[in-house]
Design a protein around this motif. Structure first.
Motif, PDB file in Angstrom:
ATOM      1  N   ASN A 212       0.857  -1.182   0.000  1.00  0.00           N
ATOM      2  CA  ASN A 212       0.000   0.000   0.000  1.00  0.00           C
ATOM      3  C   ASN A 212       0.892   1.230   0.000  1.00  0.00           C
ATOM      4  N   VAL A 217       3.035  -3.883   3.410  1.00  0.00           N
ATOM      5  CA  VAL A 217       2.228  -3.823   4.630  1.00  0.00           C
ATOM      6  C   VAL A 217       2.262  -5.149   5.371  1.00  0.00           C
ATOM      7  N   GLN A 218       2.175  -6.241   4.610  1.00  0.00           N
ATOM      8  CA  GLN A 218       2.245  -7.557   5.249  1.00  0.00           C
ATOM      9  C   GLN A 218       2.794  -8.562   4.252  1.00  0.00           C
ATOM     10  N   ARG A 228      -4.314 -13.681  10.398  1.00  0.00           N
ATOM     11  CA  ARG A 228      -3.814 -12.581  11.223  1.00  0.00           C
ATOM     12  C   ARG A 228      -3.513 -11.348  10.379  1.00  0.00           C
ATOM     13  N   PRO A 229      -4.529 -10.666   9.875  1.00  0.00           N
ATOM     14  CA  PRO A 229      -4.257  -9.447   9.108  1.00  0.00           C
ATOM     15  C   PRO A 229      -3.508  -8.433   9.973  1.00  0.00           C
ATOM     16  N   ALA A 230      -2.435  -7.848   9.407  1.00  0.00           N
ATOM     17  CA  ALA A 230      -1.547  -7.006  10.215  1.00  0.00           C
ATOM     18  C   ALA A 230      -2.240  -5.732  10.687  1.00  0.00           C
ATOM     19  N   ASN A 231      -3.127  -5.183   9.868  1.00  0.00           N
ATOM     20  CA  ASN A 231      -3.784  -3.939  10.288  1.00  0.00           C
ATOM     21  C   ASN A 231      -5.126  -3.814   9.571  1.00  0.00           C
ATOM     22  N   ASP A 232      -5.797  -2.696   9.791  1.00  0.00           N
ATOM     23  CA  ASP A 232      -7.126  -2.498   9.212  1.00  0.00           C
ATOM     24  C   ASP A 232      -7.078  -2.475   7.695  1.00  0.00           C
ATOM     25  N   PHE A 233      -5.980  -1.912   7.144  1.00  0.00           N
ATOM     26  CA  PHE A 233      -5.895  -1.862   5.687  1.00  0.00           C
ATOM     27  C   PHE A 233      -5.950  -3.276   5.101  1.00  0.00           C
ATOM     28  N   VAL A 234      -5.159  -4.178   5.664  1.00  0.00           N
ATOM     29  CA  VAL A 234      -5.128  -5.550   5.153  1.00  0.00           C
ATOM     30  C   VAL A 234      -6.499  -6.202   5.334  1.00  0.00           C
ATOM     31  N   ASP A 236      -9.411  -4.785   5.527  1.00  0.00           N
ATOM     32  CA  ASP A 236     -10.345  -4.192   4.565  1.00  0.00           C
ATOM     33  C   ASP A 236     -10.088  -4.735   3.168  1.00  0.00           C
TER      34      ASP A 236
END
Lengths: 373, 213
Positions: A212, A217-218, A228-234, A236
């Motif tokens: 991104n 990002v991951q 285990r999505p690293a953050n909200d972006f992943v 989403d």
């Protein structure tokens, strides 16, 4: 193995880097999928690996050799390259298109011809009829396959694929993906694969790298990223159906249990006792040909009573005549079937024999399992 | 109509005049191709891209000068005869070929070039094996335009002693012999049409199979 160290690309006239100090390793023999929204730097990164774009700073190593030390043309001759638009030379035949890189390497003619035929067979096209056709005479799917064959012609250890199946219709794409995965099991190339479609990434990738705004990002296995999505972006980017997507990573055979109990129609009056004896939650009804024709569960007895008549049981079992799947069906599809038949269980078939059983509970447990558990 | 004069024009004057005219056209077009195609290639390379507009404008300007004016203008420097004629005609033939070369090279799909580069083909190889073959039909169309143009402007060469079919026309005008006029102009027209047809055939043959229909 491909290694990127602190790679940054800033296009002239832009203040924001297209790729921002990217460091990652791509293991040998793996498909690594770069995925992300458009403009996230995934294609730029791919094109820096074969020096179609020069990085502003940082180093890229292929098998521990800095790519800056080799001549760009020589480097590219050793890396397969497939783009969405394919770019077959329209004035050359299929055979001549596939032969481009071997010809650059100076292979003798008969070796090239043999290789062309071999590749055409490998990608499922008939050499006799296809060899001398021009690209304009091929379908989109065929062109895409020729594009892949052309990239593999000189057997490069590394292949770069930029949305290779993006331009074909969904059915052909699915088919090409399956075919390519089958091929990859044999050829074991190190592949960098760019797509903007998370489903394609999950299907194709041994590893997925989510980009991104020029940053990684991951980076991990599909299961890792889905569980285990690293953050909200992943999260989403993956979407609300994250868990269902994860179920497409597994097959029925991964969680199937052995069949506990089977009965023949004439044993129906005795079904309850038999299930008690075997401590089985499901009992498959097997017809005289040995084929399963449905099943009854403990729940049915709770609803109908222990002494339910054989006719009622037979009818209940018969409604689930189709609630069976082959072992190689994806768990996602099995879940869909379970919902469709409104049952807790599915029989697992091998040919026309029932060999196992899966339950909704098993799928639920599997869906919440994390990588490494 | 005096048939004797027609005979005279056709048998005594026409063969030489036609020969000179054909030589004139062939030499001119060869020189124009030799200048325009490399120029077009150069101007489509990323390095000289900015020059392209400038050069095309200059060529456009040259094209607007009437053929007769160029012929007259070159006379003081190159004198009389075939030499100044060929010079003047070459100037007139440059634009269509250069313009079509540039258009043809720009018309080659960037995807094809990208794929070729990504496979490890050198820029030189891409030019000779991909860009020029694919641009060839359009370049040849430019050659056709230039050829027809040069055949017609070539008739003006007679005014500075360049010879060719213009001689017949000039004679016809001076002597009020319409037969000479008709033979000169008619042969010019036939020459233009035949060369055009010939080049159309070459264009058809040279178009890579797999392109077009």
């Amino acid at each position: 193995m491909i290694e990127l160290k602190e790679v940054t690309k800033i296009y002239t006239g832009q203040s924001v880097p297209a790729v921002d100090s990217l460091t990652m390793k791509i293991e040998k023999g793996e498909i690594c999928v770069f995925v992300g929204p458009s403009g996230c730097g995934k294609s730029t990164t791919l094109r820096m690996i074969n020096r179609m774009i020069e990085p502003s700073s940082g180093t890229i190593l292929i098998d521990n050799k800095n790519i800056k030390d080799s001549d760009p043309d020589k480097l590219r001759m050793g890396i397969g390259y497939v783009i969405q638009q394919i770019g077959l030379l329209p004035h050359r035949t299929v055979a001549e298109n596939i032969a481009i890189v071997p010809r650059l390497h100076g292979w003798p003619k008969d070796k090239i011809n043999r290789r062309v035929d071999e590749l055409l067979v490998l990608i499922g096209l008939d050499p006799e009829t296809t060899r001398s056709k021009f690209p304009s005479q091929l379908s989109g799917g065929q062109m895409q396959r020729i594009g892949v064959a052309r990239a593999m012609a000189a057997d490069p250890p590394v292949m770069l694929m930029d949305e290779p199946f993006g331009a074909v219709d969904p059915i052909a794409r699915n088919h090409l993906q399956d075919e390519f995965l089958r091929l990859q099991r044999e050829i074991k190339k190190t592949i960098v694969f760019v797509t903007h479609d998370i489903n394609e990434a999950i299907k194709m990738g041994d590893k997925i790298a989510i980009f991104n705004r020029g940053r990684l990002v991951q980076y991990g296995t599909p299961q890792d990223i889905l569980s285990r999505p690293a953050n909200d972006f992943v999260a989403d980017f993956i979407g609300y159906d994250r868990v269902v997507k994860m179920l497409s990573l597994f097959r029925v055979e991964d969680i199937a249990r052995p069949v506990g109990c089977t009965i023949e129609p004439n044993e129906l009056p005795n079904a309850w006792n038999k299930m008690q004896d075997y401590q089985a939650a499901v009992c498959f009804l097997i017809n005289s040909a040995g084929e399963p024709s449905g099943f009854i569960t403990g729940d049915d007895f709770l609803k109908q009573g222990k002494d339910a008549s054989p006719d009622v049981l037979n009818k209940i079992a018969g409604q689930r005549k189709r609630a069976f799947v082959e072992g190689d069906v994806l768990l996602r599809d099995a879940l869909s079937l379970i919902l469709e038949f409104n049952t807790e269980y599915l029989g697992v078939l091998s040919g026309n024999r029932v060999v196992g059983v899966i339950s909704l509970g098993d799928i639920r447990k599997h869906a919440s399992k994390k990588e490494g558990d | 109509m005096d048939w004797m004069r027609v005979k005279q024009a056709l048998l005594e004057r026409a063969p030489e005049a036609l020969g000179v005219h054909i030589v004139m056209v062939l030499v001119t077009i060869s020189i124009a191709i030799a200048i325009s195609v490399p120029l077009g290639v150069l101007l489509t390379r990323p390095k000289y891209k900015n020059l392209g507009v400038v050069v095309l404008n200059i060529l456009n300007l040259l094209q607007t000068i009437p053929g007769l004016a160029i012929i007259a203008l070159t006379m003081p420097f190159l004198g009389l005869g075939l030499k100044p004629t060929i010079f003047a005609l070459t100037v007139q033939g440059l634009l269509p070929i250069a313009r079509n070369t540039i258009a043809g090279l720009y018309g080659v799909s960037p995807d094809v070039k990208e794929a070729a580069l990504g496979m490890g083909m050198s820029h030189k190889k891409i030019l000779y094996e991909v860009e020029l073959p694919l641009a060839m039909p359009i370049i040849l169309a430019g050659v056709r335009t230039a050829t027809v143009y040069v055949v017609s402007v070539g008739t003006l060469a007679a005014y500075i002693g360049g010879g060719g079919l213009g001689d017949l026309i000039v004679t016809g005008l001076a002597m009020f012999w319409p037969e000479f006029l008709i033979v000169g102009a008619g042969l010019g027209a036939i020459l233009a049409i035949s060369l055009d047809r010939l080049l159309a055939y070459v264009e058809y043959r040279i178009t890579p199979p797999g392109l077009g229909t």
